[in-house]
Design an enzyme around this catalytic site. Structure first.
Site, PDB file in Angstrom:
ATOM      1  CD  GLU A 145      -2.923  -1.079   0.466  1.00 47.46           C
ATOM      2  OE1 GLU A 145      -2.995  -0.150  -0.372  1.00 47.46           O
ATOM      3  OE2 GLU A 145      -3.716  -2.019   0.512  1.00 47.46           O
ATOM      4  CB  CYS A 167      -1.919   6.666   1.398  1.00 51.40           C
ATOM      5  SG  CYS A 167      -3.099   5.558   2.072  1.00 51.40           S
TER       6      CYS A 167
HETATM    7  C1  UN1 Z   1      -3.857   5.482   4.759  1.00 53.43           C
HETATM    8  O1  UN1 Z   1      -3.799   6.693   4.610  1.00 53.43           O
HETATM    9  O2  UN1 Z   1      -2.818   4.784   4.781  1.00 53.43           O
HETATM   10  O3  UN1 Z   1      -9.595   5.823   3.247  1.00 53.43           O
HETATM   11  C2  UN1 Z   1      -5.135   4.742   4.988  1.00 53.43           C
HETATM   12  C3  UN1 Z   1      -9.050   6.436   4.173  1.00 53.43           C
HETATM   13  C4  UN1 Z   1      -8.819   5.670   5.461  1.00 53.43           C
HETATM   14  C5  UN1 Z   1      -7.571   4.868   5.385  1.00 53.43           C
HETATM   15  C6  UN1 Z   1      -6.364   5.592   4.901  1.00 53.43           C
HETATM   16  N1  UN1 Z   1      -9.937   4.811   5.687  1.00 53.43           N
HETATM   17  O4  UN1 Z   1      -8.733   7.597   4.101  1.00 53.43           O
END
Ligand code: UN1
Length: 517
Positions: A269, A303
């Site tokens: 990820e 992310c």
């Molecule tokens: C991340 O930023 O690594 O969709 C995960 C989202 C959250 C998860 C983010 N449920 O923004």
């Protein structure tokens, strides 16, 4: 404890999370296996030292792996629904400890308390999902081409799963992995970010209590601490069939190569460069809320954060004005104080990256329309608070192509049909999340079609961040291709076995091959 820590009850939260000695991590979570040097955890909220945590040495790591390997042998024999029952109890404990854990996340990582609570809720949600899943880890049955034969497939536990997680979701991303891995029959070894080690210890304490109360062996949940060097123990370790890693593209490439060189599996990820397309048929009010939360939520350190707005030229000025006005309402400060919208960045290195992005975009010919900048003075002593910024830019700028983990939003213009916006949206190396704001069905469907968004997540009339746990989470291209959380993401934590059973007295060969002796 600092004044802010005292005022917001951090000491009490740590006590409830089983963290009593804050000067030496050996008294917490990974007691038996921590003999490395101490690392210090500073809060970006007020710059105060929260605790010192002992790291995992090579010798400690080998003991952890022995314990995990032994635990796997016991854990895999437990029926999956019984493993689900343990995950149910773990979810229950998280419900009880939601406030203290949410508070620790907020204080150690810097996200707002609301988002800290949201992160713990995400852990609870994945536990609920995993409990149901523990009765549904099913494979297919097939018709054999041979008479009197039966074929089916089944999923078995994989073994020790290695988890490397990032500072920005210091507890939830671990839970996405462990909740599924545990019901699958795997055991987990987790290296949290060295920037949020206490969050790791708190989670490990909660899990350890549940396993202990059920007379289960130590080692089903393991914690190792330290920087990338500790991660390397896992990426090179043949006893770890799957390494799940969340972080930068740079880190992911190193992990992927190391794991692939021993033919292990990796679940990646990595970075995103997420855009919202704003079509002439967009609801402007919804667009503003979605874009602003996407860009400044978690101070732009998700992310899934919104980095680019691709706006149709016919409504460009209106949208720009509405967003700039909304930015003026943002309150930046202590994230534990619920009146603030935006907390600090994780550390002063992140501030440098933010400042660098602002100067780069101007150097490349962009224009800052919300200036941004570092906040100084009372309440901002940690040196980690910055103002969210907006720049008008072009997709071809090098800095726009790059993920900066900070609240910097780039406005890009498109003209003509939605295809042009999709081309801009797809014109980056990352492929995590994407969105379109439109009330036009044709545009929405074009965006979702095979010629549309090339991302793992594509939303209509919703921002780019804030995915629910029920869907598979992850992205394409340099985001790494991994899928975690919901849907059938569980399959990566298991090995698939195809079984063919012959219940006749003959041994016919497949493909009609004759072989008589
Ligand atoms: C991340 O930023 O690594 O969709 C995960 C989202 C959250 C998860 C983010 N449920 O923004």
């Amino acid at each position: 404890m600092s004044d802010i820590a005292q005022k917001f009850g951090i000491q009490e939260a740590l006590e409830l999370l089983g963290i009593h000695d804050i000067n030496d991590g050996t008294s917490t979570g990974s007691k038996h296996f921590s003999s490395g040097e101490l690392i210090e955890s500073y809060s970006p909220v007020d710059g105060a030292l929260i605790a010192k945590v002992r790291t995992t040495s090579a010798k400690d790591y080998s003991q952890v792996m022995d314990t995990a390997t032994a635990a796997f042998k016991a854990w895999r024999t437990k029926p999956a629904p019984q493993r689900g029952e343990i995950v149910r109890q773990f979810g229950q404990k998280l419900r009880e400890l939601k406030e203290p854990l949410g508070k620790l996340v907020s204080y150690e990582m810097g996200k707002s308390y609301q988002e800290g609570l949201g992160e713990v809720q995400e852990m609870i949600d994945i536990c609920d999902f995993a409990v149901g899943l523990s009765r549904q880890l099913h494979g297919l049955t097939m018709h054999s081409e041979r008479p009197g034969h039966r074929m089916y497939e089944q999923y078995h536990p994989l073994g020790v799963v290695g988890i490397i997680s990032a500072f920005n979701f210091p507890v939830a991303v671990w839970a996405w992995n462990t909740a599924l891995a545990w019901v699958a029959g795997d055991v987990c070894v987790w290296k949290p970010s060295e920037k949020t080690p206490l969050c790791g210890i708190a989670c490990q304490n909660i899990a350890a209590e549940v396993f202990k109360a059920n007379n289960l062996p130590e080692g089903i949940s393991c914690l190792i601490n330290g920087d990338y060097k500790v991660g390397v123990f896992m990426t090179h370790d043949k006893r770890i069939p799957l390494v799940s890693a969340t972080g930068s593209i740079r880190m992911g490439k190193i992990v992927a190569q190391a794991v692939a060189s021993r033919l292990g599996k990796s679940l990646l990820e990595l970075g995103g460069n997420n855009a919202i397309i704003v079509s002439p048929d967009a609801d402007i009010k919804m667009t503003v809320i979605g874009a602003v939360f996407g860009a400044v939520g978690t101070a732009g350190q998700r992310c899934t954060s919104t980095r680019r707005l691709i706006i149709h030229e016919s409504i460009y000025d209106r949208v720009k004005e509405a967003i700039v006005t909304a930015y003026k309402q943002l309150r930046i400060g202590n994230p534990l104080d619920e009146k603030n919208h935006v907390g600090p960045l994780i550390d002063t290195d992140a501030v440098k990256n933010y400042q660098n992005a602002l100067s780069k975009v101007v150097e490349e010919g962009g224009k800052l329309i919300v200036e941004g900048g570092l906040l100084e003075g009372k309440g901002y002593e940690s040196g980690c608070y910055v103002r969210p910024a907006i720049a008008e830019a072009k997709n071809s700028f090098e800095i726009v192509q790059h993920e900066t983990f900070a609240p910097v939003l780039y406005l890009l213009k498109y003209s003509g049909e939605v295809e042009n916006a999709i081309e801009i949206q797809n014109g980056v190396v990352q492929g995590l999340s994407s969105a379109i704001m439109t009330n036009n069905l044709r545009e929405a469907e074009r965006f979702l079609s095979a010629q549309g968004s090339d991302c793992g997540i594509a939303n209509v009339n919703i921002g780019t961040s804030g995915a629910e746990i029920g869907g598979a989470f992850g992205g394409e291209k340099e985001t790494g291709g991994g899928r975690e959380s919901g849907s059938d993401a569980w399959k990566v934590y298991m090995r698939r076995q195809t079984n063919t059973i012959n219940y006749t007295t003959q041994l016919p060969l497949a493909q009609g091959i004759k072989f008589d002796i």
